[in-house]
Design an enzyme around this catalytic site. Sequence first.
Site, PDB file in Angstrom:
ATOM      1  N   CYS A 143       0.830  -1.218   0.000  1.00 23.39           N
ATOM      2  CA  CYS A 143       0.000   0.000   0.000  1.00 23.39           C
ATOM      3  C   CYS A 143       0.860   1.263   0.000  1.00 23.39           C
ATOM      4  O   CYS A 143       0.657   2.166  -0.819  1.00 23.39           O
ATOM      5  CB  CYS A 143      -0.917  -0.024   1.217  1.00 23.39           C
ATOM      6  SG  CYS A 143      -1.845   1.492   1.430  1.00 23.39           S
ATOM      7  N   CYS A 183      -1.469   1.621  -3.172  1.00 21.38           N
ATOM      8  CA  CYS A 183      -2.474   2.679  -2.987  1.00 21.38           C
ATOM      9  C   CYS A 183      -1.894   4.092  -2.964  1.00 21.38           C
ATOM     10  O   CYS A 183      -2.367   4.973  -3.683  1.00 21.38           O
ATOM     11  CB  CYS A 183      -3.215   2.470  -1.674  1.00 21.38           C
ATOM     12  SG  CYS A 183      -3.525   0.769  -1.238  1.00 21.38           S
ATOM     13  N   LYS A 193       0.210   5.201  -6.120  1.00 21.66           N
ATOM     14  CA  LYS A 193      -0.752   5.165  -7.240  1.00 21.66           C
ATOM     15  C   LYS A 193      -1.662   6.391  -7.200  1.00 21.66           C
ATOM     16  O   LYS A 193      -1.867   7.060  -8.209  1.00 21.66           O
ATOM     17  CB  LYS A 193      -1.553   3.860  -7.152  1.00 21.66           C
ATOM     18  CG  LYS A 193      -2.632   3.637  -8.188  1.00 21.66           C
ATOM     19  CD  LYS A 193      -3.966   4.271  -7.900  1.00 21.66           C
ATOM     20  CE  LYS A 193      -4.560   3.986  -6.567  1.00 21.66           C
ATOM     21  NZ  LYS A 193      -5.082   2.656  -6.395  1.00 21.66           N
ATOM     22  N   TYR A 227      -8.405  -3.888 -11.289  1.00 22.09           N
ATOM     23  CA  TYR A 227      -8.153  -2.603 -10.638  1.00 22.09           C
ATOM     24  C   TYR A 227      -6.891  -1.926 -11.200  1.00 22.09           C
ATOM     25  O   TYR A 227      -6.919  -0.768 -11.598  1.00 22.09           O
ATOM     26  CB  TYR A 227      -7.870  -2.813  -9.149  1.00 22.09           C
ATOM     27  CG  TYR A 227      -9.009  -2.975  -8.204  1.00 22.09           C
ATOM     28  CD1 TYR A 227      -9.469  -1.900  -7.463  1.00 22.09           C
ATOM     29  CD2 TYR A 227      -9.591  -4.218  -7.973  1.00 22.09           C
ATOM     30  CE1 TYR A 227     -10.475  -2.049  -6.509  1.00 22.09           C
ATOM     31  CE2 TYR A 227     -10.597  -4.379  -7.028  1.00 22.09           C
ATOM     32  CZ  TYR A 227     -11.031  -3.294  -6.302  1.00 22.09           C
ATOM     33  OH  TYR A 227     -12.017  -3.447  -5.367  1.00 22.09           O
ATOM     34  N   GLU A 280      -6.673   1.425 -13.591  1.00 23.03           N
ATOM     35  CA  GLU A 280      -6.156   2.650 -12.964  1.00 23.03           C
ATOM     36  C   GLU A 280      -4.918   3.144 -13.709  1.00 23.03           C
ATOM     37  O   GLU A 280      -4.772   4.345 -13.977  1.00 23.03           O
ATOM     38  CB  GLU A 280      -5.829   2.383 -11.492  1.00 23.03           C
ATOM     39  CG  GLU A 280      -7.090   2.176 -10.648  1.00 23.03           C
ATOM     40  CD  GLU A 280      -6.806   1.931  -9.182  1.00 23.03           C
ATOM     41  OE1 GLU A 280      -5.659   1.598  -8.828  1.00 23.03           O
ATOM     42  OE2 GLU A 280      -7.740   2.079  -8.368  1.00 23.03           O
ATOM     43  N   ARG A 292     -14.240  -7.610 -14.295  1.00 24.22           N
ATOM     44  CA  ARG A 292     -15.115  -8.756 -14.033  1.00 24.22           C
ATOM     45  C   ARG A 292     -15.487  -8.764 -12.546  1.00 24.22           C
ATOM     46  O   ARG A 292     -14.649  -8.513 -11.687  1.00 24.22           O
ATOM     47  CB  ARG A 292     -14.367 -10.045 -14.409  1.00 24.22           C
ATOM     48  CG  ARG A 292     -15.183 -11.299 -14.327  1.00 24.22           C
ATOM     49  CD  ARG A 292     -14.489 -12.431 -15.076  1.00 24.22           C
ATOM     50  NE  ARG A 292     -13.142 -12.707 -14.578  1.00 24.22           N
ATOM     51  CZ  ARG A 292     -12.867 -13.468 -13.523  1.00 24.22           C
ATOM     52  NH1 ARG A 292     -13.857 -14.006 -12.828  1.00 24.22           N
ATOM     53  NH2 ARG A 292     -11.619 -13.678 -13.156  1.00 24.22           N
ATOM     54  N   HIS A 294     -27.183  20.906  -2.646  1.00 25.37           N
ATOM     55  CA  HIS A 294     -27.343  21.417  -4.009  1.00 25.37           C
ATOM     56  C   HIS A 294     -26.400  22.582  -4.286  1.00 25.37           C
ATOM     57  O   HIS A 294     -26.231  23.434  -3.403  1.00 25.37           O
ATOM     58  CB  HIS A 294     -28.800  21.872  -4.184  1.00 25.37           C
ATOM     59  CG  HIS A 294     -29.126  22.282  -5.579  1.00 25.37           C
ATOM     60  ND1 HIS A 294     -29.195  21.381  -6.618  1.00 25.37           N
ATOM     61  CD2 HIS A 294     -29.372  23.503  -6.107  1.00 25.37           C
ATOM     62  CE1 HIS A 294     -29.485  22.039  -7.729  1.00 25.37           C
ATOM     63  NE2 HIS A 294     -29.596  23.322  -7.457  1.00 25.37           N
ATOM     64  N   GLU A 301     -26.121  14.612  -4.944  1.00 27.54           N
ATOM     65  CA  GLU A 301     -27.525  14.812  -4.583  1.00 27.54           C
ATOM     66  C   GLU A 301     -28.449  13.893  -5.379  1.00 27.54           C
ATOM     67  O   GLU A 301     -29.572  13.599  -4.959  1.00 27.54           O
ATOM     68  CB  GLU A 301     -27.937  16.274  -4.759  1.00 27.54           C
ATOM     69  CG  GLU A 301     -28.010  16.750  -6.186  1.00 27.54           C
ATOM     70  CD  GLU A 301     -28.467  18.224  -6.284  1.00 27.54           C
ATOM     71  OE1 GLU A 301     -29.538  18.537  -5.753  1.00 27.54           O
ATOM     72  OE2 GLU A 301     -27.741  19.039  -6.886  1.00 27.54           O
TER      73      GLU A 301
END
Length: 453
Positions: free
Chosen positions: A42, A47, A50, A176, A180, A203, A436, A441
Site C-alpha cells: 500500500c 495505494c 498510485k 483494478y 487505474e 469482471r 445542491h 444529490e
Amino acid sequence: MSDKYDLVVIGAGSGGVRAARMAAATGARVAVLENRYLGGTCVNVGCVPKKLFVYASEFSHAFHDASGFGHTVPQTHFDWPTLKTNKDNEINRLNGIYNNLLDGSGVEIIHASGHIASADTVIAGDRRLTTERILIATGGWPNMPDFPGSEHCINSNDVFALEHFPASVVVIGGGYIATEFAGIFHGLGADTTLNYRGDLILRGFDREVREYITAQMTASGIHFLCNTDISSVELLPDGRRRCHFSDGSSRDADTVLCATGRNPNTEGLGLQALGVQLRKDGSIVADDHFATSVPGIWALGDVIGTPALTPVAIEQAMCFVNQQFGDDSRLMDYDQIPTAIFTQPPIGTLGLSEEDACEQYPQDIDIYRSEFRALKHTLSGSAERTLMKLVVRRSDDRVLGVHMVSEAAGEIIQSLAVAVRMGATKADFDRTLPVHPTAAEEFVTMRSPSRSY
Ligand code: NDP
C-alpha cells in the site's frame, strides 16, 4: 542468541504493522520481520503512490477543462522525474513514520526475512526467535503470466520505479490495477492501449458500471483491445516492444505493463514443510480467527485470499489482536465493503451489483439510476458523464448496492457506506435533503425505478 516473544509478525505491511502495534499496546512482547520496506504494498508500490500518480494525471483534465471557464492555459509540460522524485520523497517520509509508529509502540523491528522452523520458532537471519504466536502477513506479489518475451514487460511494482516516461504503453489486464494505470498513463500523455482477454473489463463488478467506464475511458482516448490474449512480446531493435495477440494482431509500445493479478507471497516461509494448508492459488487457508491448519500459526491480509484491500487487512489485524490479546469479541465482517477504483473518472461501489442482487433476490429488485452531465462539464467542454445507481430490495425497501462512476466517487461512496451499513432504506434516502448543487444529490432525488425485476 535466543529471544522469547508473545507474537512474531512476518511482514510489515498494512495488516502486519497494525497487528504488531496493537498487540504491543496490550503489553505483549512483539517483533515484526520485514525484508523489504515498511508499510508494504500500500505505502510503497500500491495505494499511496498510485493515488499520487492519479492526482498528477488528473491535472491534464483540469488544464483542458479550464478554457471554458475563461482561463488561458499556456502549453503545459509534464516532467516525469519531478513526479517520481517527489513521490519517492513522500514514500520515504511515510517509511519513517511507520518506523516511528512501530518503535514508539515498543515493537522490535527486525530487517530480515522470516523462515518458520516450527510452530513456535522463527529464524530471522542469524537469530532464532521463540514465540507463543506467529502471524504471517506477507501480502502478495505481482503475477507475471508465462509467455515468450514476458521479461520485456514490467509489473505493477516496476511501474513506480520507471526511469523514463513512455510515449506509448500497452497495459495487459482488466482489473483494478490495469484500469487505474491505463488512466494514469493516458492522462500523463502516453498513447495508451488496454488489452483484456475477456469481453468486458472489471469482471465481478456491476455490469452497467463496467460498460459505462469502458465507454468513458474510450471516449477519453484510451484504446481497448478486448477478447484477445497476449501471446508474446518481442523486443525491437529500437528498444520498443511489439506485443503479439492471440487474434493475430500486434501493437508496438515503449512499455508493456502486466497488471494481471497478484499471488500470495509465501515463498521461503517454510509452509509446506510445516504442513500449513494452502489453496490451489497458493493462498493460506485461515479460519475466522485467522488460525491456519497448524496451531500456533495465524495469517491475515492479502496472503489469505480475502479481498486484497488495505482496509480489510487492517480490520483483520484489529480483530486478530482483540481475539488473541483482548476479550475475543470482534469478528471480521466482509459484508458491504466499500471500494473505489481510481479510474478517470473513478468508480465507487458498495454491496451487491444489479446482477448479483437479481440472482440472490429474484423478482424483488428495483434499480434506480441516473445518468447525466455534471454541472462543471456544461462549461468545460468535457464529454465526461456521470452514472449513479441504487440497487433496492423491493419487499423491505433496503438499499443493497450503490454504484457510481463520477468525480469524487471514492469520497462519496465512503459516506454512503455508513448509511447502507446501518440498514438504510430507499425511503431514508428519499427523505434526506439534497446538497445542491452537487452530483451526489442525485442519490437522494431518484424517485422512480428505472428497472424492476
Ligand atoms: P485483479 O484480480 O483485479 O485483476 C487481474 C486482471 O488480470 C483480470 O482482468 C484478469 O482477467 C487478468 N489476468 C489474470 N491473469 C492473466 C493472464 N495470465 N493473462 C491475461 N490476463 C490475466 O488484479 P490486479 O492486479 O488489478 O489487482 C490486484 C488486487 O489489488 C485487486 O484485486 C484489488 O483487490 C487490489 N487493488 C485495489 C485497488 C483499489 O482499491 N483501488 C487498486 C489496485 C489494486 P480475468 O478477469 O479474465 O480473470
